[in-house]
Write an enzyme that holds these catalytic residues in place. Structure first.
Site, PDB file in Angstrom:
ATOM      1  N   CYS A 157       0.839  -1.202   0.000  1.00 58.91           N
ATOM      2  CA  CYS A 157       0.000   0.000   0.000  1.00 58.91           C
ATOM      3  C   CYS A 157       0.880   1.261   0.000  1.00 58.91           C
ATOM      4  O   CYS A 157       2.045   1.205   0.371  1.00 58.91           O
ATOM      5  CB  CYS A 157      -0.934   0.124   1.190  1.00 58.91           C
ATOM      6  SG  CYS A 157      -1.927  -1.342   1.484  1.00 58.91           S
TER       7      CYS A 157
ATOM      8  N   ARG B 206       2.642   0.846  -5.664  1.00 63.82           N
ATOM      9  CA  ARG B 206       2.681   0.074  -4.422  1.00 63.82           C
ATOM     10  C   ARG B 206       1.424  -0.763  -4.204  1.00 63.82           C
ATOM     11  O   ARG B 206       1.340  -1.529  -3.249  1.00 63.82           O
ATOM     12  CB  ARG B 206       2.858   1.019  -3.226  1.00 63.82           C
ATOM     13  CG  ARG B 206       4.108   1.841  -3.289  1.00 63.82           C
ATOM     14  CD  ARG B 206       4.178   2.778  -2.114  1.00 63.82           C
ATOM     15  NE  ARG B 206       4.312   2.040  -0.873  1.00 63.82           N
ATOM     16  CZ  ARG B 206       5.459   1.642  -0.357  1.00 63.82           C
ATOM     17  NH1 ARG B 206       6.578   1.916  -0.974  1.00 63.82           N
ATOM     18  NH2 ARG B 206       5.493   0.994   0.776  1.00 63.82           N
TER      19      ARG B 206
ATOM     20  N   TRP C 264      -2.968  -2.436  -1.609  1.00 65.66           N
ATOM     21  CA  TRP C 264      -2.676  -3.792  -2.084  1.00 65.66           C
ATOM     22  C   TRP C 264      -3.203  -4.704  -0.982  1.00 65.66           C
ATOM     23  O   TRP C 264      -2.701  -4.695   0.136  1.00 65.66           O
ATOM     24  CB  TRP C 264      -1.179  -3.977  -2.288  1.00 65.66           C
ATOM     25  CG  TRP C 264      -0.826  -5.285  -2.928  1.00 65.66           C
ATOM     26  CD1 TRP C 264      -0.943  -5.606  -4.245  1.00 65.66           C
ATOM     27  CD2 TRP C 264      -0.291  -6.445  -2.286  1.00 65.66           C
ATOM     28  NE1 TRP C 264      -0.503  -6.895  -4.454  1.00 65.66           N
ATOM     29  CE2 TRP C 264      -0.098  -7.435  -3.276  1.00 65.66           C
ATOM     30  CE3 TRP C 264       0.057  -6.758  -0.970  1.00 65.66           C
ATOM     31  CZ2 TRP C 264       0.419  -8.701  -2.995  1.00 65.66           C
ATOM     32  CZ3 TRP C 264       0.567  -8.016  -0.691  1.00 65.66           C
ATOM     33  CH2 TRP C 264       0.742  -8.971  -1.707  1.00 65.66           C
TER      34      TRP C 264
ATOM     35  N   ASN D  94      -0.247   1.431   6.053  1.00 70.70           N
ATOM     36  CA  ASN D  94       0.500   0.481   5.214  1.00 70.70           C
ATOM     37  C   ASN D  94       1.217  -0.469   6.166  1.00 70.70           C
ATOM     38  O   ASN D  94       1.948  -0.016   7.046  1.00 70.70           O
ATOM     39  CB  ASN D  94       1.518   1.243   4.359  1.00 70.70           C
ATOM     40  CG  ASN D  94       2.528   0.319   3.705  1.00 70.70           C
ATOM     41  OD1 ASN D  94       2.197  -0.806   3.348  1.00 70.70           O
ATOM     42  ND2 ASN D  94       3.747   0.777   3.545  1.00 70.70           N
ATOM     43  N   GLY D  95       0.978  -1.774   5.996  1.00 71.12           N
ATOM     44  CA  GLY D  95       1.615  -2.747   6.885  1.00 71.12           C
ATOM     45  C   GLY D  95       0.598  -3.786   7.324  1.00 71.12           C
ATOM     46  O   GLY D  95      -0.454  -3.936   6.696  1.00 71.12           O
TER      47      GLY D  95
ATOM     48  N   GLU E 196      15.235 -14.883 -15.063  1.00 72.15           N
ATOM     49  CA  GLU E 196      14.721 -13.512 -15.096  1.00 72.15           C
ATOM     50  C   GLU E 196      13.852 -13.292 -16.341  1.00 72.15           C
ATOM     51  O   GLU E 196      12.812 -12.643 -16.271  1.00 72.15           O
ATOM     52  CB  GLU E 196      15.896 -12.522 -15.032  1.00 72.15           C
ATOM     53  CG  GLU E 196      15.553 -11.056 -15.169  1.00 72.15           C
ATOM     54  CD  GLU E 196      14.560 -10.542 -14.135  1.00 72.15           C
ATOM     55  OE1 GLU E 196      14.260 -11.242 -13.154  1.00 72.15           O
ATOM     56  OE2 GLU E 196      14.050  -9.431 -14.346  1.00 72.15           O
TER      57      GLU E 196
ATOM     58  N   LYS F 287       9.950 -12.152 -16.025  1.00 72.71           N
ATOM     59  CA  LYS F 287       9.444 -10.937 -16.656  1.00 72.71           C
ATOM     60  C   LYS F 287       8.282 -11.282 -17.575  1.00 72.71           C
ATOM     61  O   LYS F 287       7.258 -10.618 -17.585  1.00 72.71           O
ATOM     62  CB  LYS F 287      10.579 -10.274 -17.458  1.00 72.71           C
ATOM     63  CG  LYS F 287      10.575  -8.805 -17.484  1.00 72.71           C
ATOM     64  CD  LYS F 287      11.279  -8.143 -16.321  1.00 72.71           C
ATOM     65  CE  LYS F 287      10.882  -8.646 -14.974  1.00 72.71           C
ATOM     66  NZ  LYS F 287      11.699  -8.155 -13.883  1.00 72.71           N
TER      67      LYS F 287
ATOM     68  N   GLU G 271       5.134 -12.318 -15.595  1.00 70.80           N
ATOM     69  CA  GLU G 271       4.647 -11.214 -14.772  1.00 70.80           C
ATOM     70  C   GLU G 271       3.811 -10.209 -15.569  1.00 70.80           C
ATOM     71  O   GLU G 271       2.772  -9.754 -15.098  1.00 70.80           O
ATOM     72  CB  GLU G 271       5.884 -10.513 -14.186  1.00 70.80           C
ATOM     73  CG  GLU G 271       5.623  -9.363 -13.262  1.00 70.80           C
ATOM     74  CD  GLU G 271       6.929  -8.734 -12.765  1.00 70.80           C
ATOM     75  OE1 GLU G 271       7.988  -8.907 -13.422  1.00 70.80           O
ATOM     76  OE2 GLU G 271       6.895  -8.058 -11.731  1.00 70.80           O
TER      77      GLU G 271
ATOM     78  N   HIS H  59      16.037 -33.475 -18.116  1.00 67.98           N
ATOM     79  CA  HIS H  59      15.702 -34.198 -16.890  1.00 67.98           C
ATOM     80  C   HIS H  59      14.234 -34.041 -16.517  1.00 67.98           C
ATOM     81  O   HIS H  59      13.860 -34.262 -15.364  1.00 67.98           O
ATOM     82  CB  HIS H  59      16.601 -33.738 -15.741  1.00 67.98           C
ATOM     83  CG  HIS H  59      18.047 -34.085 -15.953  1.00 67.98           C
ATOM     84  ND1 HIS H  59      18.514 -35.381 -15.941  1.00 67.98           N
ATOM     85  CD2 HIS H  59      19.117 -33.298 -16.236  1.00 67.98           C
ATOM     86  CE1 HIS H  59      19.819 -35.384 -16.181  1.00 67.98           C
ATOM     87  NE2 HIS H  59      20.206 -34.128 -16.380  1.00 67.98           N
TER      88      HIS H  59
ATOM     89  N   LYS I 116       4.745  -3.048  -6.633  1.00 58.51           N
ATOM     90  CA  LYS I 116       6.170  -2.804  -6.814  1.00 58.51           C
ATOM     91  C   LYS I 116       6.963  -3.222  -5.584  1.00 58.51           C
ATOM     92  O   LYS I 116       8.037  -3.793  -5.694  1.00 58.51           O
ATOM     93  CB  LYS I 116       6.384  -1.309  -7.088  1.00 58.51           C
ATOM     94  CG  LYS I 116       7.838  -0.935  -7.329  1.00 58.51           C
ATOM     95  CD  LYS I 116       8.305  -1.419  -8.679  1.00 58.51           C
ATOM     96  CE  LYS I 116       9.736  -1.041  -8.980  1.00 58.51           C
ATOM     97  NZ  LYS I 116      10.280  -1.916 -10.044  1.00 58.51           N
TER      98      LYS I 116
END
Ligand code: M6R
Length: 603
Positions: free
Chosen positions: A2, A27, A74, A100-101, A478, A482, A485, A501, A598
């Site tokens: 948040c 956020r 969020w 926020n938290g 990565e 990306k 996402e 494998h 983020k």
């Protein structure tokens, strides 16, 4: 998670609050809300969904107030509904709070408040805060004392801001979640992050855990929870508001991909001795790392991939090193002692999993260091030492330029640690010429890439695989992160040799395989790619023009000739662009992918 914002000053606070929320939307964007007060009580407007929903609902309305707070959410407790959106109020509408938290003891506090007749209208943990403040005010306490007592009872993490009817003040406190104050001539801001108010002021003070702030139009009073006065240095941040705007790009992600040459030049500036090829890193005294026996790198997501890249380079330089996922770092982690250096790699410096791993490492007796992009972030305060990656603000949720800058800082650090220890094979001379060439080479990738055509060619595939070996392996991971996402398509990254494998069973003509060639045992990577090609998979080779993989591949994303230390970073830029174009074709909200934020400030 948040983002929170507050403003006290002259004139209407609404514009500053909405601008702030727009700059904080990275956020979280499950809901947004504002509260203002104008002398006749507190007025709240909030909506589930993006900030644009709230803005639309405000059209044609004259919402005014010189004191205000705002929030972009969020979700952690309760779904993203209007009821769960912040600001929250108490038993009456006289107290409004944004947070926020996570309040870990909220269930217990709710129970206690219910016994005093309080009723709750949301599923959130936050709602207990205005109820607690209201309860203590009703019992006769002054607002500041009530606020202090209420936050003192919270367990968990918070950056919290509260307003009380008819007071021209905001009460704020932090514990474990970021909070920064911005000072301008006409007033004072309070926010989760500097870009929230950067177009109004660049004079800031970072609050620390345990700080309580009372913000009036005339200034700020800072104390600790017990009411003792504390001082936090006012500093000027050298971020330009332009840097946080999209400019001519359609998305922040694309802008940030294109900023990599400049960002990397800043990252390296003044940190390499051009004559000897040694990494200098003036943050540290000569010989500072002489006593280091081993290095553990802890990080999450993209930062973990940079950490993996760094750990391989440390091993190359003769330093025993491992990259570990921060959220797995706990009782079963490899042992640490006074010869262990634990490096927390975190763009934001606020990722809860990474901070918690950092605290564990400190408690276990390790020396700690953070590699971060954000001055004054929590990680910089809890680690023994810090190195800034200097990539500039990154707004797109998908990390791009910060991955490159993290990897480069870790390469410099690997060289510096090896030299301080007197190891035989520091990376220096190869590294310095590779780093010198890197910004130019990235410019070449950016200007000549076929990424858009490749994204179109393989649009609609069933899955996307990414393979690499050595320094190409973190890049494969990565590339896949990306891709999934921002496109929401299925993508996986593998060590090239692992395909046979198991994952090979998934390979069909509908699973393009992106193969990263870094010059390290490329023949073996090529063999893995050929095994996939034999099963019908289209191969996209990331390699120089004259590489023999181009003869086998169906498509080629050219990267300039470079040593393995930087070839992977060049390939990564190509993969960032493929993901970007694939997501654009699918019309995804590239800068704000669903369900993500983020900065992940919850464990
Ligand atoms: O701020 P941090 O570097 O600690 O964030 C860690 C991850 O949440 C982050 O890298 C995430 O994986 C990226 N958004 C992926 O693009």
């Amino acid at each position: 998670m948040c983002g929170i914002i507050g403003h006290v000053g002259e004139g209407n606070a609404i514009d500053a609050l909405l601008t702030g929320l727009e700059n904080l939307e990275y956020r979280g964007y499950d809901s947004a809300g504002v509260a203002v007060q104008n002398g006749s009580g507190i007025e709240i407007r909030k909506r589930s969904g993006r900030l644009s929903e709230l803005k639309t609902s405000l059209l044609g309305e004259q919402l005014e107030g010189e004191v205000g707070i705002g929030h972009t959410r969020w979700s952690t407790h309760g779904p993203p509904t209007d009821e769960n959106a912040h600001p929250h109020t108490g038993a009456t509408d006289d107290v409004a709070v944004v947070h926020n938290g996570i309040v870990e003891n909220y269930a217990e506090l709710r129970e206690r408040l219910r016994e005093h007749g309080h009723e709750f209208t949301s599923d959130t943990d936050t709602e207990v805060i205005p109820h607690l403040i209201g309860q203590y005010v009703a019992e006769g306490m002054a607002t500041e004392a009530a606020f202090r007592r209420a936050v003192g009872e919270l367990e968990g993490s918070y950056a919290v801001a509260a307003m009380v009817s008819d007071e021209r003040a905001i009460y704020a406190a932090r514990q474990g979640s970021p909070l920064v104050v911005g000072v301008e001539d006409e007033g004072v801001f309070l926010a989760s992050d500097v870009p929230a108010f950067l177009e109004y002021t660049d004079t800031v003070a970072y609050l620390e855990d345990g700080d309580v702030a009372v913000i009036h139009p005339g200034g700020i009073e800072l104390t600790d929870l017990a009411g003792r006065s504390v001082t936090r240095e006012l500093r000027t941040v050298d971020w330009d508001p332009e840097q946080t705007a999209k400019g001519t790009y359609d998305h922040f992600m694309l802008k940030e991909i294109h900023e990599q040459p400049t960002a990397l030049a800043q990252t390296v500036e003044g940190r390499v001795d051009r004559r000897s090829g040694a990494a200098t890193l003036a943050e540290f005294e000569p010989g500072d790392f002489a006593g280091i026996d081993r290095v553990q790198l802890i990080a999450c997501g993209t930062s973990y991939h940079a950490a993996l890249y760094g750990s391989l380079l440390l091993n190359d330089a003769g330093v025993d090193s491992r990259a570990l996922l921060a959220n797995e770092y706990g009782d079963r982690s490899p042992p640490v002692d006074e010869g262990t250096l634990v490096i927390a790699v975190t763009q934001s410096g606020e990722t809860a999993d990474t901070l918690s791993a950092l605290r564990r490492a400190t408690a276990a007796g390790a020396r700690t260091l953070t590699v971060t992009n954000v001055v004054g972030s929590t990680a910089t305060r809890i680690a023994d030492d810090r190195i800034l990656i200097r990539a500039g603000p990154e707004i797109g949720v998908a990390a791009t330029k910060t991955f490159s800058s993290q990897a480069v800082v870790l390469a410099l650090l690997a060289d510096r640690i090896a030299r301080d220890r007197g190891d035989d094979s520091p990376l220096g001379p190869t590294l310095v010429s590779a780093l010198k060439a890197l910004p130019r080479q990235i410019e070449r990738v950016l200007s000549s890439t076929d990424a858009g055509a490749i994204a179109r060619r393989y649009h609609g595939s069933r899955s996307y695989f990414f393979i690499g070996r050595g320094l190409g392996y973190p890049v494969a991971l990565e590339g896949a992160l990306k891709f999934k996402e921002i496109t929401y398509e299925h993508a996986e990254g593998f060590a090239a040799g692992e395909l046979k494998h198991g994952p090979l069973a998934l390979v069909t003509p509908e699973t393009p395989v992106f193969a990263v060639f870094t010059g390290e045992e490329d023949a073996r990577t090529l063999k893995s790619a050929e095994e996939a090609a034999t099963r019908g998979a289209p191969i996209v080779a990331l390699c120089p023009a004259d590489h023999r993989a181009t003869a086998v591949a169906d498509a080629h994303l050219e990267i300039p000739d470079a040593p393995p230390e930087t070839a992977g970073l060049l390939a990564n830029v190509g993969l960032q662009l493929v993901s970007y174009h694939a997501a654009d074709l699918l019309e995804r909200p590239i800068d704000k992918p669903r369900n993500l934020a983020k900065s992940v400030t919850v464990e």
